[in-house]
Design a protein around this motif. Structure first.
Motif, PDB file in Angstrom:
ATOM      1  N   LEU A  22      -5.186  -9.791 -13.181  1.00  0.00           N
ATOM      2  CA  LEU A  22      -4.973 -11.074 -13.847  1.00  0.00           C
ATOM      3  C   LEU A  22      -3.617 -11.688 -13.508  1.00  0.00           C
ATOM      4  CD1 LEU A  22      -6.405 -10.135 -17.364  1.00  0.00           C
ATOM      5  CD2 LEU A  22      -7.513 -11.490 -15.579  1.00  0.00           C
ATOM      6  N   GLU A  23      -2.899 -11.066 -12.570  1.00  0.00           N
ATOM      7  CA  GLU A  23      -1.591 -11.554 -12.121  1.00  0.00           C
ATOM      8  C   GLU A  23      -0.605 -11.698 -13.279  1.00  0.00           C
ATOM      9  OE1 GLU A  23      -2.369 -15.142  -9.919  1.00  0.00           O
ATOM     10  OE2 GLU A  23      -3.135 -14.030  -8.187  1.00  0.00           O
ATOM     11  N   ILE A  24      -0.627 -10.674 -14.160  1.00  0.00           N
ATOM     12  CA  ILE A  24       0.291 -10.625 -15.295  1.00  0.00           C
ATOM     13  C   ILE A  24       1.440  -9.696 -14.939  1.00  0.00           C
ATOM     14  CG2 ILE A  24       0.554  -9.995 -17.722  1.00  0.00           C
ATOM     15  CD1 ILE A  24      -2.490 -10.440 -18.004  1.00  0.00           C
ATOM     16  N   SER A  25       2.662 -10.138 -15.174  1.00  0.00           N
ATOM     17  CA  SER A  25       3.829  -9.305 -14.907  1.00  0.00           C
ATOM     18  C   SER A  25       4.854  -9.501 -16.018  1.00  0.00           C
ATOM     19  CB  SER A  25       4.444  -9.651 -13.548  1.00  0.00           C
ATOM     20  OG  SER A  25       4.845 -11.009 -13.512  1.00  0.00           O
ATOM     21  N   HIS A  26       5.924  -8.730 -15.969  1.00  0.00           N
ATOM     22  CA  HIS A  26       7.015  -8.823 -16.953  1.00  0.00           C
ATOM     23  C   HIS A  26       6.488  -8.656 -18.382  1.00  0.00           C
ATOM     24  CE1 HIS A  26       9.479 -10.033 -13.620  1.00  0.00           C
ATOM     25  NE2 HIS A  26       8.779 -11.121 -13.410  1.00  0.00           N
ATOM     26  N   ILE A  27       5.785  -7.546 -18.610  1.00  0.00           N
ATOM     27  CA  ILE A  27       5.250  -7.235 -19.936  1.00  0.00           C
ATOM     28  C   ILE A  27       6.315  -6.488 -20.728  1.00  0.00           C
ATOM     29  CG2 ILE A  27       3.471  -5.960 -21.196  1.00  0.00           C
ATOM     30  CD1 ILE A  27       1.642  -6.395 -18.762  1.00  0.00           C
ATOM     31  N   ALA A  28       6.549  -6.931 -21.944  1.00  0.00           N
ATOM     32  CA  ALA A  28       7.595  -6.319 -22.778  1.00  0.00           C
ATOM     33  C   ALA A  28       7.351  -4.825 -22.948  1.00  0.00           C
ATOM     34  CB  ALA A  28       7.632  -6.999 -24.150  1.00  0.00           C
ATOM     35  N   GLY A  29       8.379  -4.024 -22.626  1.00  0.00           N
ATOM     36  CA  GLY A  29       8.305  -2.592 -22.855  1.00  0.00           C
ATOM     37  C   GLY A  29       7.392  -1.830 -21.921  1.00  0.00           C
ATOM     38  N   PHE A  30       7.024  -2.416 -20.774  1.00  0.00           N
ATOM     39  CA  PHE A  30       6.102  -1.743 -19.860  1.00  0.00           C
ATOM     40  C   PHE A  30       6.677  -1.739 -18.450  1.00  0.00           C
ATOM     41  CE2 PHE A  30       2.476  -1.518 -16.936  1.00  0.00           C
ATOM     42  CZ  PHE A  30       1.837  -0.384 -17.418  1.00  0.00           C
ATOM     43  N   MET A  79      -4.270 -10.811 -21.449  1.00  0.00           N
ATOM     44  CA  MET A  79      -3.513 -12.053 -21.289  1.00  0.00           C
ATOM     45  C   MET A  79      -2.468 -12.181 -22.396  1.00  0.00           C
ATOM     46  SD  MET A  79      -4.510 -13.459 -18.526  1.00  0.00           S
ATOM     47  CE  MET A  79      -3.731 -15.067 -18.703  1.00  0.00           C
ATOM     48  N   SER A  80      -2.803 -11.731 -23.596  1.00  0.00           N
ATOM     49  CA  SER A  80      -1.840 -11.775 -24.694  1.00  0.00           C
ATOM     50  C   SER A  80      -0.663 -10.843 -24.440  1.00  0.00           C
ATOM     51  CB  SER A  80      -2.527 -11.402 -26.010  1.00  0.00           C
ATOM     52  OG  SER A  80      -3.531 -12.343 -26.346  1.00  0.00           O
ATOM     53  N   CYS A  81      -0.928  -9.712 -23.776  1.00  0.00           N
ATOM     54  CA  CYS A  81       0.157  -8.785 -23.445  1.00  0.00           C
ATOM     55  C   CYS A  81       1.147  -9.413 -22.467  1.00  0.00           C
ATOM     56  CB  CYS A  81      -0.406  -7.490 -22.862  1.00  0.00           C
ATOM     57  SG  CYS A  81      -1.231  -6.445 -24.078  1.00  0.00           S
ATOM     58  N   GLY A  82       0.711 -10.446 -21.759  1.00  0.00           N
ATOM     59  CA  GLY A  82       1.603 -11.155 -20.851  1.00  0.00           C
ATOM     60  C   GLY A  82       2.373 -12.278 -21.508  1.00  0.00           C
ATOM     61  N   SER A  83       2.270 -12.382 -22.833  1.00  0.00           N
ATOM     62  CA  SER A  83       2.979 -13.439 -23.566  1.00  0.00           C
ATOM     63  C   SER A  83       4.484 -13.283 -23.423  1.00  0.00           C
ATOM     64  CB  SER A  83       2.581 -13.384 -25.042  1.00  0.00           C
ATOM     65  OG  SER A  83       3.449 -14.172 -25.829  1.00  0.00           O
ATOM     66  N   GLY A  84       5.182 -14.402 -23.547  1.00  0.00           N
ATOM     67  CA  GLY A  84       6.641 -14.388 -23.506  1.00  0.00           C
ATOM     68  C   GLY A  84       7.288 -14.103 -24.846  1.00  0.00           C
ATOM     69  N   GLU A  85       6.481 -13.817 -25.867  1.00  0.00           N
ATOM     70  CA  GLU A  85       7.014 -13.473 -27.186  1.00  0.00           C
ATOM     71  C   GLU A  85       6.378 -12.168 -27.651  1.00  0.00           C
ATOM     72  OE1 GLU A  85       9.439 -15.023 -28.668  1.00  0.00           O
ATOM     73  OE2 GLU A  85       9.512 -16.708 -27.265  1.00  0.00           O
ATOM     74  N   ALA A  86       7.226 -11.203 -27.967  1.00  0.00           N
ATOM     75  CA  ALA A  86       6.734  -9.908 -28.436  1.00  0.00           C
ATOM     76  C   ALA A  86       7.721  -9.341 -29.448  1.00  0.00           C
ATOM     77  CB  ALA A  86       6.554  -8.939 -27.271  1.00  0.00           C
ATOM     78  N   VAL A  87       7.223  -8.453 -30.281  1.00  0.00           N
ATOM     79  CA  VAL A  87       8.077  -7.763 -31.256  1.00  0.00           C
ATOM     80  C   VAL A  87       7.810  -6.271 -31.132  1.00  0.00           C
ATOM     81  CG1 VAL A  87       8.740  -7.493 -33.669  1.00  0.00           C
ATOM     82  CG2 VAL A  87       7.999  -9.735 -32.829  1.00  0.00           C
ATOM     83  N   TYR A  88       8.875  -5.509 -30.898  1.00  0.00           N
ATOM     84  CA  TYR A  88       8.771  -4.055 -30.898  1.00  0.00           C
ATOM     85  C   TYR A  88       9.034  -3.555 -32.313  1.00  0.00           C
ATOM     86  CZ  TYR A  88      10.248   0.808 -30.408  1.00  0.00           C
ATOM     87  OH  TYR A  88      10.380   2.159 -30.562  1.00  0.00           O
ATOM     88  N   LEU A  89       8.151  -2.683 -32.805  1.00  0.00           N
ATOM     89  CA  LEU A  89       8.250  -2.167 -34.167  1.00  0.00           C
ATOM     90  C   LEU A  89       8.241  -0.642 -34.155  1.00  0.00           C
ATOM     91  CD1 LEU A  89       5.578  -4.448 -35.875  1.00  0.00           C
ATOM     92  CD2 LEU A  89       8.049  -4.720 -36.017  1.00  0.00           C
ATOM     93  N   LYS A  90       9.093  -0.076 -34.964  1.00  0.00           N
ATOM     94  CA  LYS A  90       9.103   1.372 -35.157  1.00  0.00           C
ATOM     95  C   LYS A  90       9.483   1.639 -36.605  1.00  0.00           C
ATOM     96  CE  LYS A  90      11.117   5.662 -33.311  1.00  0.00           C
ATOM     97  NZ  LYS A  90      12.090   6.207 -32.332  1.00  0.00           N
TER      98      LYS A  90
END
Length: 264
Positions: A22-30, A79-90
């Motif tokens: 899907l040509e998705i890159s720059h995934i937060a935390g991956f 496609m959602s994983c390729g979003s420019g907004e993400a929140v890491y939770l722990k």
């Protein structure tokens, strides 16, 4: 956190293969699991992954050709994983275990990405942006305040590094920073055996660069501390107050037009 029954379990390699489709890159935390592979090695791995996904029905061949079609809901999650907004939770609650995930935000769907030590991850479409904001609002204690006054700015360290340091290393670092002994004792008590602890990192992508806002809290009985990262190599530890976290939540909500005008 997951409320839906529809989940997708993938290996890290399968996830990477599908995002490349899907040509998705720059995934937060991956990170790319195939860094350092030669092209022929990569092609061999991709052939194995492709067949595995076909066998599982997560992709199908289009009209007996080499072109693949991804399951519709799985494609939406990716496609959602390729979003420019993400929140890491722990979050860790003594006696109840640990929760760790990324929430990838788009206006219509928010996808929870969790993982385990075996190298597999799970994608779950949990809700939309508005409902997920309500969940985030309950992730940190927003009605409590720390009872003991505390304020310290620490240089040459960031929130992620601090979170991973063993308690003994934290103690050594605090002495090097010449923190007063009573503050060291309070901080180490909350770091070594908290009743509750949490991390919330707001991630925003600009091109190929991720900008992060880091918030951590530690709670032991009625003692609470908040740790923030005002600069790349500085953290501030203070008696817990909810206002900085609420402000960060509001900034995220504004990006999805979820903040109502006062008085409306």
């Amino acid at each position: 956190m997951s409320a839906e029954t529809e989940i997708f379990q993938l290996t890290v390699e399968e996830f990477f293969f599908l995002t490349q489709m899907l040509e998705i890159s720059h995934i937060a935390g991956f990170k790319d699991p195939f860094q350092g592979y030669l092209m022929d090695e990569l092609e061999e791995e991709f052939a194995i992954i492709k067949q595995r996904l076909l066998d599982r029905g997560l992709v199908v061949a289009k009209d007996d050709s080499d072109e693949l079609v991804i399951d519709e809901l799985l494609g939406l999650c990716l496609m959602s994983c390729g979003s420019g907004e993400a929140v890491y939770l722990k979050k860790n609650i003594k006696g109840s275990g640990e929760y760790e995930a990324y929430l990838n935000f788009t206006p219509n769907v928010v996808v929870e990405r969790t993982w385990d030590d075996s190298g597999s991850l799970t994608l779950t479409p949990v809700s939309n942006a508005e409902l997920s904001m309500n969940v985030l609002a309950g992730f940190f204690p927003l009605t409590l305040r720390g009872e003991t006054p505390f304020l310290a700015a620490l240089k040459n360290i960031n929130g992620g590094t601090w979170d991973l340091l063993p308690v003994q290393e934290k103690e050594k670092y605090l002495h090097e920073q010449r923190m007063v002994p009573e503050n060291i004792n309070l901080l180490l008590r909350l770091e070594s055996d908290p009743d509750r602890s949490g991390t919330m990192v707001f991630c925003s992508r600009y091109g190929g660069y991720w900008e992060e806002e880091v918030y951590l809290y530690r709670q032991l009985d009625k003692e609470l501390l908040l740790i923030t990262q005002p600069a790349d190599n500085e953290i501030v530890i203070e008696s817990y107050r909810p206002e900085p976290v609420l402000a960060a939540l509001e900034r995220l909500a504004e990006k999805f037009d979820l903040v109502r005008e006062k008085g409306a």
